[in-house]
Motif scaffolding. Structure first.
Motif, PDB file in Angstrom:
ATOM      1  N   GLY A  13      -9.117  25.835  54.944  1.00  0.00           N
ATOM      2  CA  GLY A  13      -8.641  26.000  53.560  1.00  0.00           C
ATOM      3  C   GLY A  13      -7.157  26.272  53.468  1.00  0.00           C
TER       4      GLY A  13
ATOM      5  N   ILE B 252      -5.350  29.039  52.838  1.00  0.00           N
ATOM      6  CA  ILE B 252      -4.854  30.148  53.652  1.00  0.00           C
ATOM      7  C   ILE B 252      -5.389  30.018  55.077  1.00  0.00           C
ATOM      8  CG2 ILE B 252      -4.701  32.656  53.900  1.00  0.00           C
ATOM      9  CD1 ILE B 252      -3.339  31.575  51.362  1.00  0.00           C
TER      10      ILE B 252
ATOM     11  N   ALA C 251     -15.788  25.905  59.222  1.00  0.00           N
ATOM     12  CA  ALA C 251     -15.984  25.385  57.863  1.00  0.00           C
ATOM     13  C   ALA C 251     -17.044  24.281  57.967  1.00  0.00           C
ATOM     14  CB  ALA C 251     -14.672  24.822  57.319  1.00  0.00           C
TER      15      ALA C 251
ATOM     16  N   LEU D 186     -11.986  33.763  55.096  1.00  0.00           N
ATOM     17  CA  LEU D 186     -11.081  33.175  54.106  1.00  0.00           C
ATOM     18  C   LEU D 186     -11.781  32.058  53.338  1.00  0.00           C
ATOM     19  CD1 LEU D 186      -7.923  33.066  56.399  1.00  0.00           C
ATOM     20  CD2 LEU D 186      -8.490  34.768  54.663  1.00  0.00           C
TER      21      LEU D 186
ATOM     22  N   PRO E 123     -16.876  26.983  46.141  1.00  0.00           N
ATOM     23  CA  PRO E 123     -16.409  25.715  45.566  1.00  0.00           C
ATOM     24  C   PRO E 123     -16.469  25.744  44.030  1.00  0.00           C
ATOM     25  CG  PRO E 123     -18.062  25.333  47.276  1.00  0.00           C
ATOM     26  CD  PRO E 123     -18.053  26.812  47.008  1.00  0.00           C
TER      27      PRO E 123
ATOM     28  N   PHE F 149     -20.842  34.198  47.325  1.00  0.00           N
ATOM     29  CA  PHE F 149     -20.305  35.344  48.083  1.00  0.00           C
ATOM     30  C   PHE F 149     -21.423  36.251  48.602  1.00  0.00           C
ATOM     31  CE2 PHE F 149     -16.243  34.196  45.995  1.00  0.00           C
ATOM     32  CZ  PHE F 149     -15.480  34.100  47.147  1.00  0.00           C
TER      33      PHE F 149
ATOM     34  N   SER G  83      -9.419  39.418  49.542  1.00  0.00           N
ATOM     35  CA  SER G  83      -9.864  39.530  48.154  1.00  0.00           C
ATOM     36  C   SER G  83      -8.627  39.639  47.252  1.00  0.00           C
ATOM     37  CB  SER G  83     -10.811  40.731  48.033  1.00  0.00           C
ATOM     38  OG  SER G  83     -11.472  40.705  46.784  1.00  0.00           O
TER      39      SER G  83
ATOM     40  N   GLN H 265      -1.951  36.949  43.047  1.00  0.00           N
ATOM     41  CA  GLN H 265      -2.146  35.504  42.880  1.00  0.00           C
ATOM     42  C   GLN H 265      -1.182  34.729  43.788  1.00  0.00           C
ATOM     43  OE1 GLN H 265      -2.211  37.778  40.279  1.00  0.00           O
ATOM     44  NE2 GLN H 265      -4.400  37.481  40.473  1.00  0.00           N
TER      45      GLN H 265
END
Ligand code: NAP
Length: 260
Positions: free
Chosen positions: A10, A12, A31, A57, A61, A72, A95, A132
């Motif tokens: 992803g 990060i 993943a 991380l 979707p 989660f 988070s 953010q």
């Protein structure tokens, strides 16, 4: 040392994977694309065999309330059970700053559930609360768009570049678990509506941003300081101008804009 990055493909995750590999660690980028699925459990035990550190991380979707909560909860239960079996000694989860103050939002209730599973797992942990990402600005703008206007709260934000997030995550993963929350943020504060307007002006998006204290942020009304760190935070170095100048994302966005 073997480190597993869940969501290692992803935004990060791919950057953290590259940083830790460059430091000589054995890193598994886990993943669905690499054969590891935290929802079904496929490939999880094999990926975790011999791992000391797991960095979670992954992201849902879908940001829809029930889907995010299901993601989660299921991912957290499967992952933490597999880590207990494998004898993992540090679980790090990423988070969001303000998660505990955003119960009106379904996505943030899902992040609260993820954090509760981590705290109750018995595995030594670190939860990083990030502000953010700059790269998330178009998503925030899109979520607030109504025709030609964008209605956003003027609450404070302190956005951070994903490169800086990756640096902080890689550092905290290698440090002893804090068994608590550490906060990370970018160098500067702005209002959410002001930052969106600044970004849209730079990419010549003609839509108008309206500052509205009641405008919901993913379902939750914001107080002035909901989205900014409550305590002294680890600070990234890239500010808005530097991020815009050097980010691959911004360059791609700019080129896309020039094509139209
Ligand atoms: N956006 C923000 O501003 C912000 C701020 C603070 C914190 N965060 C948190 O940062 C975290 C990472 O966000 P991001 O933007 O880097 O996410 P992202 O780019 O959407 O990446 C999500 C990763 O999760 C993987 N994944 C999805 N379903 C999976 C599954 N069933 N099993 C295993 N892996 C799965 C994806 O793999 P595929 O690509 O193969 O599906 C991908 O590698 C999230 O938890 C988010 O809450 C975000």
């Amino acid at each position: 040392m073997k480190i597993v990055i869940i969501g290692g493909t992803g935004r990060i995750g791919s950057k953290v994977t590259a940083r830790l590999r460059a430091q000589g660690h054995e890193v598994v980028a886990a993943a669905p694309a690499t054969g590891v699925d935290v929802l079904t459990g496929e490939g999880l035990d094999a990926a975790l065999a011999g791992a000391r550190i797991v960095v979670d991380l992954a992201n849902s979707p879908s940001f829809e309330d029930a889907a995010a909560l299901d993601f989660f909860r299921t991912a957290g239960r499967n992952l933490l059970a597999a880590e207990a079996k494998a004898g993992v000694s540090h679980h790090l989860a990423l988070s969001v700053v303000g998660t505990d103050r955003l119960s009106a939002s379904g996505y943030f209730r899902a992040k609260q559930a993820q954090e509760a599973l981590v705290r109750e797992s018995g595995i030594p942990y670190t939860i990083i609360h990030s502000t953010q990402f700059f790269e998330f600005l178009p998503g925030i703008i899109q979520s607030a768009a109504q025709g030609t206007t964008i209605r956003l709260s003027p609450a404070l934000v302190q956005p951070i570049a994903s490169e800086d997030v990756a640096e902080a995550v890689a550092r905290f993963a290698l440090q002893p678990p804090t068994n608590g929350i550490v906060e990370i943020a970018g160098p500067d504060r702005d209002s959410l509506s002001g930052l969106a307007q600044r970004f849209m002006s730079r990419i010549e998006d003609p839509r108008e941003v309206i500052a509205d204290v009641h405008a919901p942020y993913f379902g939750a009304e914001l107080a002035t300081d909901t989205l900014v760190p409550a305590n002294a935070a680890w600070k990234g170095s890239l500010d808005f101008e530097h991020w815009l100048a050097c980010s691959e994302f911004a360059a791609g966005y700019d080129q896309l804009h020039k094509l139209h």
